[in-house]
Design an enzyme around this catalytic site. Structure first.
Site, PDB file in Angstrom:
ATOM      1  N   HIS A   1       6.439  -3.703  -0.625  1.00  0.00           N
ATOM      2  CA  HIS A   1       5.501  -4.252   0.341  1.00  0.00           C
ATOM      3  C   HIS A   1       6.065  -5.551   0.880  1.00  0.00           C
ATOM      4  O   HIS A   1       6.791  -6.267   0.182  1.00  0.00           O
ATOM      5  CB  HIS A   1       4.131  -4.494  -0.311  1.00  0.00           C
ATOM      6  CG  HIS A   1       3.048  -4.801   0.671  1.00  0.00           C
ATOM      7  ND1 HIS A   1       2.800  -6.078   1.108  1.00  0.00           N
ATOM      8  CD2 HIS A   1       2.155  -3.995   1.313  1.00  0.00           C
ATOM      9  CE1 HIS A   1       1.794  -6.051   1.973  1.00  0.00           C
ATOM     10  NE2 HIS A   1       1.389  -4.799   2.108  1.00  0.00           N
TER      11      HIS A   1
ATOM     12  N   ASP B   1      -0.361   2.770   0.196  1.00  0.00           N
ATOM     13  CA  ASP B   1       0.011   3.991   0.923  1.00  0.00           C
ATOM     14  C   ASP B   1       0.525   5.066  -0.018  1.00  0.00           C
ATOM     15  O   ASP B   1       0.441   6.256   0.291  1.00  0.00           O
ATOM     16  CB  ASP B   1       1.088   3.681   1.964  1.00  0.00           C
ATOM     17  CG  ASP B   1       0.581   2.779   3.069  1.00  0.00           C
ATOM     18  OD1 ASP B   1      -0.554   3.012   3.527  1.00  0.00           O
ATOM     19  OD2 ASP B   1       1.287   1.843   3.466  1.00  0.00           O
TER      20      ASP B   1
END
Length: 453
Positions: free
Chosen positions: A330, A389
């Site tokens: 991320h 995700d």
């Protein structure tokens, strides 16, 4: 291919000229200390604004050193873990009170929450003939484009569309929050009918149901769903509702709002950002990557075989040859994404209800192995962990949600955050946001047309 979509030889020729004259030497970014992506080498974002809406914590400062820590996410100062635990413990749906918290800066009491839910229920109605005249006309294969077109068209139905006073903008943001499920699902149903020849279902929403329940009610032919399905989708909406002012689509909200434009234009711009596979479309990539893995890997419990596949991904030898393990890492979080940690518990429960426990074990193995493999294969400046995700696509697939709606569901959640940030930008109105770009072009003399080669 129709003429409208065709790339002709002349366009290819012009493209070569464009590309030849558009390349920038990568070394110049270092020379001029350009923070590409508005982030420094450690992953820390360039400070471009202030916000009171949410906070992401991925490190602590000790003197001048950044020390990575487990990720934390706060909505209006409240830990997201406490928010989720609170409404789950009390067996309530949480997205609506989360939207209230983000927009108004405080948790609603029971009366305020009931009134807020009533307002959203009343707003969950499209203008007369909107479905027939707008959504059913020229349905798009991409629901994000359908959603953006519908949002821009709603401008024409709003007699106060350009009024950017705070009460009017709040009214517009709440209406869009209420309408996003309808616009998304109806758009999908229209495309599925006209392009795939499937039966057309246009169910009416129930004003007494939550956003998550209404999504499932509108989507499914018989409008049925289990309590666990609705509650997990509700948690997904809460976790996706907001993520700081610096993510691409929310920063777009601030940038476009700072120009003084209308709410519909601002939201459409943010939808365009969220559509990108580097932002909202990432969970689709995770699902497709795992599907490919399931075909290639013969034994899903064999760590060595799974590890070889992950290594092949990084070597651009598997799946889409992009060199990425989707869902891992991320831009902000280092050690962990708190949203993924929260979600994982619910994912496991749903996998048991759906008989997908073997797939859940495969996801868990990839989550455990990928950081080790990435650290061996790549030079990284911070930790790597699973992001939200990684699991959200798996959840949506277990809920039998079509791939076409994965990113719109993200938008259904994030409109709550966008609305709060738009109002914050307007209340604290300053200068139009305009960062600097350094020109590296050389001075060139003008050449008359007849003397050009």
């Amino acid at each position: 291919m129709n003429q409208f979509s065709q790339v002709t030889p002349k366009i290819l020729e012009l493209s070569e000229i464009c590309m030849k004259n558009s390349v920038i030497n990568p070394e110049l970014y270092g020379k001029y200390d350009v923070k590409r992506g508005l982030r420094d080498i450690s992953g820390r974002g360039v400070l471009t604004g202030l916000t009171d809406i949410s906070e992401i914590q991925s490190y602590i400062m000790e003197e001048e050193d950044m020390i990575p820590c487990d990720g934390q996410l706060f909505y209006r100062g409240i830990n997201i873990q406490e928010i989720v635990s609170g409404f789950i413990k009390e067996k309530r749906f949480g997205f609506e009170e989360t939207a209230y918290l983000l927009m108004f800066g405080q948790m609603p009491n029971r009366t305020q929450l009931e009134e807020f839910n009533r307002i959203l229920g009343e707003y969950r109605t499209l203008p007369t003939s909107f479905v027939r005249d707008i959504i059913m006309k020229a349905p798009s294969a991409d629901m994000m484009n359908t959603l953006a077109r519908s949002v821009l068209t709603l401008y024409s139905y709003d007699d106060a569309a350009d009024d950017i006073s705070i009460p009017n903008v709040i009214r517009q943001c709440l209406q869009l929050t209420a309408l996003f499920p309808l616009l998304s699902v109806y758009g999908y149903q229209a495309y599925r009918h006209y392009h795939d020849g499937q039966s057309l279902y246009i169910h009416t929403p129930d004003p007494n149901l939550s956003t998550a329940e209404n999504i499932l009610r509108l989507l499914r032919p018989d409008s049925s769903y289990t309590e666990l399905e609705a509650r997990i989708l509700d948690v997904a909406l809460v976790l996706h509702a907001e993520h700081g002012g610096g993510n691409n689509s929310t920063f777009t909200t601030h940038v476009v709002t700072s120009s003084g434009t209308d709410t519909y234009s601002s939201v459409a711009a943010s939808l365009g950002s969220l559509k990108g596979p580097k932002h909202g479309g990432a969970n689709i990539k995770v699902v497709r990557m795992i599907e490919d893995m399931k075909e290639v890997v013969k034994n899903w419990e064999d760590e060595e075989e799974v590890g070889r596949y992950l290594t092949a991904l990084l070597h651009k030898e598997a799946f889409d040859k992009a060199g990425l393990i989707y869902g891992m890492g991320h831009a902000v979080y280092s050690l962990s994404d708190p949203r993924a940690n929260i979600f994982k518990h619910f994912v496991e429960s749903l996998s048991k209800e759906k008989g997908k426990e073997e797939e859940f074990k495969l996801y868990s193995m990839v989550e455990r192995l990928a950081p080790e493999i990435i650290s061996k294969e790549r030079k990284i400046y911070k930790g790597v962990s699973a992001n939200i995700d990684f699991y959200s696509g798996f959840v949506y697939s277990m809920l039998d949600l079509p791939l076409e709606l994965y990113t719109p569901i993200f938008a259904i959640a994030r409109i709550a955050g966008w609305g709060a940030h738009r109002v914050e930008e307007l209340i604290n109105a300053g200068k139009i946001i305009r960062p600097a770009y350094k020109s590296i072009s050389e001075r060139v003399e003008y050449v008359p047309l007849d003397e050009r080669k």
